[in-house]
Write a protein that holds these residues in place. Structure first.
Motif, PDB file in Angstrom:
ATOM      1  N   ALA B 342       0.731  -1.245   0.076  1.00 59.88           N
ATOM      2  CA  ALA B 342      -0.011   0.087  -0.167  1.00 59.88           C
ATOM      3  C   ALA B 342       0.955   1.244   0.064  1.00 59.88           C
ATOM      4  O   ALA B 342       1.961   1.263   0.500  1.00 59.88           O
ATOM      5  CB  ALA B 342      -0.701  -0.077   1.187  1.00 59.88           C
ATOM      6  N   LEU B 343       0.263   2.337  -0.587  1.00 61.47           N
ATOM      7  CA  LEU B 343       1.141   3.442  -0.509  1.00 61.47           C
ATOM      8  C   LEU B 343       0.111   4.812  -0.370  1.00 61.47           C
ATOM      9  O   LEU B 343      -0.989   4.728  -0.599  1.00 61.47           O
ATOM     10  CB  LEU B 343       2.241   3.822  -1.406  1.00 61.47           C
ATOM     11  N   VAL B 344       0.683   5.873   0.397  1.00 64.73           N
ATOM     12  CA  VAL B 344      -0.053   7.211   0.270  1.00 64.73           C
ATOM     13  C   VAL B 344       0.244   7.756  -0.934  1.00 64.73           C
ATOM     14  O   VAL B 344       1.408   8.410  -1.133  1.00 64.73           O
ATOM     15  CB  VAL B 344       0.433   8.021   1.569  1.00 64.73           C
ATOM     16  N   ALA B 345      -0.745   7.733  -1.703  1.00 66.02           N
ATOM     17  CA  ALA B 345      -0.593   8.094  -3.260  1.00 66.02           C
ATOM     18  C   ALA B 345      -0.517   9.580  -3.422  1.00 66.02           C
ATOM     19  O   ALA B 345      -0.126  10.070  -4.404  1.00 66.02           O
ATOM     20  CB  ALA B 345      -1.305   7.224  -3.993  1.00 66.02           C
ATOM     21  N   GLY B 346      -1.673  10.111  -2.597  1.00 61.38           N
ATOM     22  CA  GLY B 346      -1.865  11.532  -2.791  1.00 61.38           C
ATOM     23  C   GLY B 346      -2.766  12.054  -1.904  1.00 61.38           C
ATOM     24  O   GLY B 346      -3.040  11.403  -0.824  1.00 61.38           O
ATOM     25  N   SER B 347      -3.297  13.095  -2.115  1.00 60.45           N
ATOM     26  CA  SER B 347      -4.430  13.901  -1.371  1.00 60.45           C
ATOM     27  C   SER B 347      -5.441  14.415  -2.142  1.00 60.45           C
ATOM     28  O   SER B 347      -5.851  14.504  -3.349  1.00 60.45           O
ATOM     29  CB  SER B 347      -3.603  14.945  -0.712  1.00 60.45           C
ATOM     30  N   VAL B 348      -6.571  14.721  -1.364  1.00 59.07           N
ATOM     31  CA  VAL B 348      -7.813  15.422  -1.802  1.00 59.07           C
ATOM     32  C   VAL B 348      -7.858  16.942  -1.670  1.00 59.07           C
ATOM     33  O   VAL B 348      -7.399  17.252  -0.818  1.00 59.07           O
ATOM     34  CB  VAL B 348      -9.223  14.976  -1.246  1.00 59.07           C
ATOM     35  N   GLU B 349      -8.235  17.238  -2.579  1.00 64.91           N
ATOM     36  CA  GLU B 349      -8.124  19.216  -2.663  1.00 64.91           C
ATOM     37  C   GLU B 349      -9.214  19.706  -2.999  1.00 64.91           C
ATOM     38  O   GLU B 349     -10.134  19.270  -3.896  1.00 64.91           O
ATOM     39  CB  GLU B 349      -6.927  19.621  -3.744  1.00 64.91           C
ATOM     40  N   GLU B 350      -9.512  20.856  -2.567  1.00 65.67           N
ATOM     41  CA  GLU B 350     -10.628  21.910  -3.108  1.00 65.67           C
ATOM     42  C   GLU B 350     -10.319  21.919  -4.547  1.00 65.67           C
ATOM     43  O   GLU B 350      -9.184  22.181  -5.024  1.00 65.67           O
ATOM     44  CB  GLU B 350     -10.849  23.213  -2.339  1.00 65.67           C
TER      45      GLU B 350
END
Lengths: 372, 372
Positions: B342-350
């Motif tokens: 598993a990996l932290v692939a990214g993030s959610v943004e406005e």
């Protein structure tokens, strides 16, 4: 298999389903499945072991029981396709109801309130969905059946499976989830016993069992599905009468505080299904319901004796309720109030496991139904 | 459709599934289904309206939520059949896992604990069940997948549907029922928002989506399924790696008090599935997982650019978890502890509704995923 001459009897054994091939897998699957019930403990729950072998599987989740099922229509859609070819009409509204009935009528046997139905409509290719008349009939019939049963249509799958589903055909199934609440509604047979009355609810015709036999019969009738069955109806139209949905009856009974001791959905194996519960009991039937014209026609044309006919087809009885004798008359009243003819057909007695259908002198012994 | 020359690109549009024919029925079904949610009020319950359009349907039954689903395998069994013909082995243990994964991995997206699976194994005739090696593999694989997911195998249907299912084939599906308890585990997206981390769980290969494309590709490879994909594995063997079951991860997270804000099962439409929730949000991916050899091989041989490949296949990511940023590292740890990279692939943004996959410079806009 060569076609039987029209003068010879036609029985279910000739329809090409070979249970000797299916049964070993079924038994292996049942054994493997039984071992998985133990997983419920890890969630703080437990399976209702008595529901293994019943029509729906039940798990105790604390404040209520959870019941679930998946059921397929079978081959009745082939019959609808052939009738559509002959008459230009679509019969898929009824076919939708048949599919939901297969699931709902099984789910309610354990005392469950059906809550959610999921649709499984797998077509032999995208083209199948392109027939707008048929598609709309399927959607409308599915919706109407959900409305009758007061279930939510949760969603489903509409895959195009060229190469898996036969070209131009659709494989229809439904899953159904419900709850048993209050928990006293659970009916897996522990309350079934001598003295109980047997109430039979009327069927509308063949429902969705015995269809292979009907298709074989149509093949050897000179006018096939367009044969008049004697009441002005064609054989095909009569066969396509949609299966009765029985959940309004079981829900109305619950609302009146009547919890059946046991229920049997009369599908494949006909009245042998009255033997469904493993308890050694005798089911004495003193009265049989009227046989719908299409079933009488099939019995005559296939030359089935009563033992074969009642052991294969529903012969007018689509659902059996085993209830306390004091409640029997009220059960009939509730069903009839919902437009479903019903009768107190007989009673449960101590004795060897058998069904005695007295008016026609037919007996089914314990060895004539092997479901577990 | 004529076969494409080996030098031409091969895309999903060429695989013969015509959504223009299916979509009108799908839309009509969704509209009709939406109207039936009102029936829950008659039972004293209510549907979770936000679950309409999600991967599983959810009803509030008071002390808990009920989630249910039916899912089909698709056409992956055709691939197993062809490989069995070429190698003499049976691949139905993996196929069983694929089928259960289709249902379970969807059910868990809403925060549900899968409790019961029902088997739907519809064969093109009784003969199908007579292949003992294949039948036993199917049963064993089904059981093992239930064990991995800690679900009870409740039962199911094993009909022989000659004329409905294609001769020699089997139509495999699974229904799954679960509960969401405590109710805080419900994840239908209301908690999804800017600042959330996107954790991707590794896939094992193609899973069960993109199979039609793989089958088309095999047709034009001189050695077909027996082509070495570059790591000593044949194309067929690599394709048949069973789908990862992700419910152990979501259950382990719940045990640690981590409730994802939203989940997306990455199946058909590949990474476009990250756009699943209707909220207008930007999903920025800074890191992509390794692409499994079979998917890299398909991308190369089908001549798919990254936009097409990531928009069709899972490209190494089988499941996406949208979680509070503070929990992201622990989510990765939990998954890896269960053997799932598993990996932290990214993030959610406005921002506008889109997926930005920065390492490969691919963007999917809101109009590139139409599920509702």
């Amino acid at each position: 298999m060569t076609a039987a001459p029209a003068s010879a009897p036609l029985t279910y054994d000739q329809t090409g389903v070979n249970y000797e091939l299916i049964d070993p897998l079924k038994v292996a699957a049942q054994r493997a499945a039984a071992q998985t019930g133990a997983h419920m403990a890890g969630h703080g729950f437990s399976e209702v072991a008595a529901s293994r072998g019943e029509s729906a599987y039940v798990v105790d989740v604390g404040p209520m029981y959870l019941a679930s099922i998946v059921e397929c229509l079978g081959t009745k859609a082939l019959l609808a396709d052939e009738m559509a070819r002959l008459t230009g009409k679509s019969y898929y509204d009824g076919i939708a109801q048949d599919t939901i009935a297969m699931a709902v009528n099984d789910l309610i046997t354990v005392g469950a309130t059906p809550l959610v139905v999921q649709a499984y409509w797998a077509a032999g290719g995208s083209d199948w969905f392109g027939d707008a008349q048929r598609s709309q009939a399927l959607v409308a019939g599915w919706k109407r059946a959900c409305d009758i049963c007061k279930v939510a249509w949760g969603g489903g799958e509409t895959p195009a499976l060229a190469g898996v589903v036969a070209d131009g055909r659709v494989d229809l199934a439904a899953s159904c989830t419900g709850i048993i609440s209050p928990k006293e509604r659970l009916s897996v047979g522990d309350r079934l016993g001598a003295g109980d009355a047997i109430v039979l609810l009327a069927s509308s015709g063949i429902h969705a069992n015995g269809v292979s036999l009907a298709r074989k019969l149509a093949e050897r009738l000179p006018q096939g599905y367009l044969t008049d069955i004697g009441n002005g109806q064609t054989f095909g139209e009569a066969l396509l009468a949609p299966t009765v949905l029985y959940s309004p009856v079981t829900e109305a009974l619950a609302a009146q505080g009547i919890n059946p001791h046991y229920c049997a959905n009369i599908t494949g194996h006909g009245w042998r299904k009255l033997l469904r519960h493993p308890k050694p009991l005798t089911y004495r039937i003193a009265q049989v319901p009227p046989v719908s014209p299409v079933l009488a026609f099939m019995q005559k044309e296939c030359q089935l004796d009563d033992h074969e006919a009642y052991g294969t087809l529903n012969m007018g009885a689509g659902f059996a309720l085993f209830v306390a004798a004091k409640d029997a008359a009220r059960v009939v009243e509730v069903a009839q109030g919902l437009g479903i003819p019903a009768l107190v057909a007989g009673s449960v007695e101590e004795g060897p496991k058998q069904v005695l259908i007295e008016p026609i002198q037919v007996v089914y012994g314990a060895d004539e139904l092997q479901l577990r």
